[in-house]
Design a protein around this motif. Structure first.
Motif, PDB file in Angstrom:
ATOM      1  N   ASP A  49      -8.161  -1.046  11.428  1.00 24.14           N
ATOM      2  CA  ASP A  49      -7.578   0.262  11.784  1.00 24.14           C
ATOM      3  C   ASP A  49      -6.217   0.148  12.478  1.00 24.14           C
ATOM      4  OD1 ASP A  49      -8.250  -0.745  14.238  1.00 24.14           O
ATOM      5  OD2 ASP A  49      -9.704   0.822  14.745  1.00 24.14           O
ATOM      6  N   LEU A  50      -5.695  -1.049  12.605  1.00 22.43           N
ATOM      7  CA  LEU A  50      -4.404  -1.342  13.260  1.00 22.43           C
ATOM      8  C   LEU A  50      -4.476  -1.202  14.788  1.00 22.43           C
ATOM      9  CD1 LEU A  50      -1.950   0.415  10.753  1.00 22.43           C
ATOM     10  CD2 LEU A  50      -2.157  -2.047  11.122  1.00 22.43           C
ATOM     11  N   TYR A 103      -5.697  -5.463   7.753  1.00 25.55           N
ATOM     12  CA  TYR A 103      -4.264  -5.629   8.011  1.00 25.55           C
ATOM     13  C   TYR A 103      -4.058  -6.968   8.713  1.00 25.55           C
ATOM     14  CZ  TYR A 103      -3.767  -0.641   6.977  1.00 25.55           C
ATOM     15  OH  TYR A 103      -3.777   0.579   6.371  1.00 25.55           O
ATOM     16  N   TYR A 156       3.008   2.834  14.168  1.00 28.46           N
ATOM     17  CA  TYR A 156       2.273   1.883  14.998  1.00 28.46           C
ATOM     18  C   TYR A 156       3.301   0.937  15.591  1.00 28.46           C
ATOM     19  CZ  TYR A 156      -1.868   3.606  12.609  1.00 28.46           C
ATOM     20  OH  TYR A 156      -2.857   4.420  12.108  1.00 28.46           O
ATOM     21  N   ILE A 180      -2.805  -2.951   3.581  1.00 29.87           N
ATOM     22  CA  ILE A 180      -4.116  -3.610   3.637  1.00 29.87           C
ATOM     23  C   ILE A 180      -4.130  -4.744   2.621  1.00 29.87           C
ATOM     24  CG2 ILE A 180      -6.496  -3.287   2.863  1.00 29.87           C
ATOM     25  CD1 ILE A 180      -6.782  -0.913   4.493  1.00 29.87           C
ATOM     26  N   VAL A 194       2.176   3.711   8.816  1.00 30.36           N
ATOM     27  CA  VAL A 194       1.095   3.705   7.826  1.00 30.36           C
ATOM     28  C   VAL A 194       0.469   5.095   7.785  1.00 30.36           C
ATOM     29  CG1 VAL A 194      -1.183   2.744   7.245  1.00 30.36           C
ATOM     30  CG2 VAL A 194       0.622   1.234   8.106  1.00 30.36           C
ATOM     31  N   ASN A 195       0.352   5.672   6.625  1.00 32.07           N
ATOM     32  CA  ASN A 195      -0.246   7.007   6.431  1.00 32.07           C
ATOM     33  C   ASN A 195       0.376   8.044   7.365  1.00 32.07           C
ATOM     34  OD1 ASN A 195      -1.903   5.571   4.682  1.00 32.07           O
ATOM     35  ND2 ASN A 195      -3.664   5.556   6.061  1.00 32.07           N
TER      36      ASN A 195
HETATM   37  C1  LIG Z   1      -4.358   4.572   5.269  1.00 31.89           C
HETATM   38  O1  LIG Z   1      -4.894   5.242   4.132  1.00 31.89           O
HETATM   39  C2  LIG Z   1      -5.590   4.390   3.227  1.00 31.89           C
HETATM   40  C3  LIG Z   1      -5.944   5.190   2.013  1.00 31.89           C
HETATM   41  O2  LIG Z   1      -6.638   6.341   2.380  1.00 31.89           O
HETATM   42  C4  LIG Z   1      -6.804   3.820   3.942  1.00 31.89           C
HETATM   43  O3  LIG Z   1      -7.478   2.926   3.105  1.00 31.89           O
HETATM   44  C5  LIG Z   1      -6.350   3.063   5.188  1.00 31.89           C
HETATM   45  O4  LIG Z   1      -7.472   2.630   5.928  1.00 31.89           O
HETATM   46  C6  LIG Z   1      -5.500   3.951   6.070  1.00 31.89           C
HETATM   47  N1  LIG Z   1      -4.968   3.126   7.155  1.00 31.89           N
HETATM   48  C7  LIG Z   1      -5.086   3.454   8.422  1.00 31.89           C
HETATM   49  C8  LIG Z   1      -4.528   2.494   9.411  1.00 31.89           C
HETATM   50  O5  LIG Z   1      -5.592   4.494   8.795  1.00 31.89           O
END
Ligand SMILES: *[C@@H]1O[C@H](CO)[C@@H](O)[C@H](O)[C@H]1NC(C)=O
Ligand SMILES: *[C@@H]1O[C@H](CO)[C@@H](O)[C@H](O)[C@H]1NC(C)=O
Ligand SMILES: *[C@@H]1O[C@H](CO)[C@@H](O)[C@H](O)[C@H]1NC(C)=O
Ligand SMILES: *[C@@H]1O[C@H](CO)[C@@H](O)[C@H](O)[C@H]1NC(C)=O
Ligand SMILES: *[C@@H]1O[C@H](CO)[C@@H](O)[C@H](O)[C@H]1NC(C)=O
Ligand SMILES: *[C@@H]1O[C@H](CO)[C@@H](O)[C@H](O)[C@H]1NC(C)=O
Ligand SMILES: *[C@@H]1O[C@H](CO)[C@@H](O)[C@H](O)[C@H]1NC(C)=O
Length: 346
Positions: A214-215, A198, A145, A192, A140-141
């Protein structure tokens, strides 16, 4: 002579081609970073269910390696992801004390894998002193994970989390549900959901829901039983397989494992098989699944799956689409690592 040297270069060439472009200067591993691509370039999302699985005729594709102590007993239960146009596996390996560490392997065809010489993940903390087992990976991003089982003298069996950007350097964030006595097998949806969290389904008796923003930090709703055993082949327990895959119509296809409680019909007592369910985290976030296949798509049929460290086990933890087909990677009798393929739906 001519034909021999031709044969030799023919044999050596694919190896050289497969390995050299992937060498990073440091360690001989693929140079994965935040910019690495994820998924097949011609990816086509599935509909539920994905059918017509065929076991690869040359299974197992990986097994114990006597030359390296850490993986000298058994190699099985991998997670997989398509990264930079390779299938990358993180697999469970056991040494002669049966302590589990995780190894890394990569392939440009999905069947022939190159292994890294050293484990990329191994016990360092008290909550995993007897092994790090059964990885499941999402990204993710740009961050990976990984859920895994930490097994220890002090805490027993606990579902744990670690993060990485390159699959070599890991930050361990500890047990994800520290107050739960026994937890394992967490499969996370990598998007999400509309409720702002999540979703993860975990457990190895029934499936339970846990949620996170936040995972890393996870909580459970009080009504967290997501799915229970229903079908003949899964009466003893159900347990997550790979992270669910979003379907073409916006639901999620969840591959899972089930165990038969007694010998009847086509199943033997304690047999692990792989099935599929369709889940809908938007309309039914707390379960139950919208549908499940009545019979498994993969069962322990080969000699390597019927007899091994644990008999009658085909345990799937990885499902990727690669070069026009689905590839499911699984443990065989907790001893070997095998693969099956299925066509991508038109
Ligand atoms: C990943 O990025 C999205 C968009 O910016 C954000 O909403 C989300 O919380 C982020 N996920 C994590 C796990 O950081
Ligand atoms: C990723 O790509 C960006 C933009 O091209 C670049 O600035 C950055 O250095 C790259 N990061 C890595 C780790 O290669
Ligand atoms: C699965 O195989 C059957 C029989 O070979 C065939 O009729 C069917 O079209 C296949 N389905 C898919 C989704 O490939
Ligand atoms: C197996 O691995 C564990 C953890 O790395 C180590 O402590 C143990 O000594 C190893 N056993 C053998 C026989 O090498
Ligand atoms: C894997 O490599 C072997 C030996 O090089 C070859 O015989 C086999 O066809 C390859 N498998 C696939 C699926 O390409
Ligand atoms: C790991 O932890 C270090 C130190 O806190 C941090 O700088 C780094 O971004 C973390 N990496 C990941 C992948 O979470
Ligand atoms: C489960 O709990 C949530 C939050 O309290 C609630 O919104 C939902 O309706 C409950 N679902 C069921 C099936 O009881």
């Amino acid at each position: 002579m001519l034909s021999q040297s031709f044969l030799l270069s023919f044999l050596l060439c694919p190896l050289v081609l497969a390995v050299n472009p992937l060498l990073s200067e440091k360690a001989g591993t693929p140079p994965i970073n935040r910019n690495s691509t994820q998924g097949d370039s011609s990816y086509r999302a599935p509909y539920f269910p994905i059918l017509n699985w065929t076991q690869y005729e040359n299974n197992p594709i990986l097994g114990a390696n006597q030359a390296r102590g850490w993986e000298s007993s058994y190699v099985y239960n991998p997670t997989a992801m398509v990264i930079d146009d390779m299938v990358v596996l993180i697999y469970r390996a056991q040494n002669s004390s049966l302590i589990s560490t995780l190894g890394l392997a990569w392939s440009t065809d999905g069947y022939n894998f190159t292994r890294y010489t050293d484990p990329i993940f191994y016990p360092t903390e008290s909550y995993e002193n007897r092994g790090t087992e059964d990885p499941r990976l999402i990204r993710v991003n740009g961050t990976f994970y990984m859920t895994y089982t930490g097994y220890s003298d002090s805490d027993g069996v606990k579902l744990c989390m670690a993060t990485s950007v390159d699959l070599l350097n890991w930050n361990k964030t500890g047990p994800v549900l520290p107050d739960i006595e026994h937890s394992k097998s967490g499969a996370i949806l990598d998007e999400i959901q509309p409720d702002g969290t999540y979703h993860m389904h975990w457990g190895d008796d029934q499936l339970y829901l846990a949620t996170s923003i936040d995972l890393i930090h996870w909580t459970m709703p009080t009504n967290n039983t997501y799915a229970t055993s229903i079908l003949e082949w899964e009466q003893a327990l159900i347990e997550s397989g790979p992270p669910p895959v979003k379907t073409r119509d916006g639901k999620w296809l969840k591959v899972y494992n089930g165990v038969a409680s007694q010998t009847q019909g086509n199943y033997v007592k304690q047999q692990y098989s792989t099935g599929q369910m369709l889940i809908d985290p938007i309309t039914f976030p707390y379960g139950p699944p919208v549908a499940r296949l009545e019979t498994p798509v993969l069962t322990p049929d080969t000699a390597d799956e019927k007899q091994g460290q644990v008999n009658n086990v085909l345990f799937s933890e990885a499902c990727v689409q690669f070069k026009g087909q689905w590839l499911m990677y699984f443990g065989e009798a907790d001893t070997y690592l095998g693969v099956a393929s299925a066509p991508v739906q038109p």
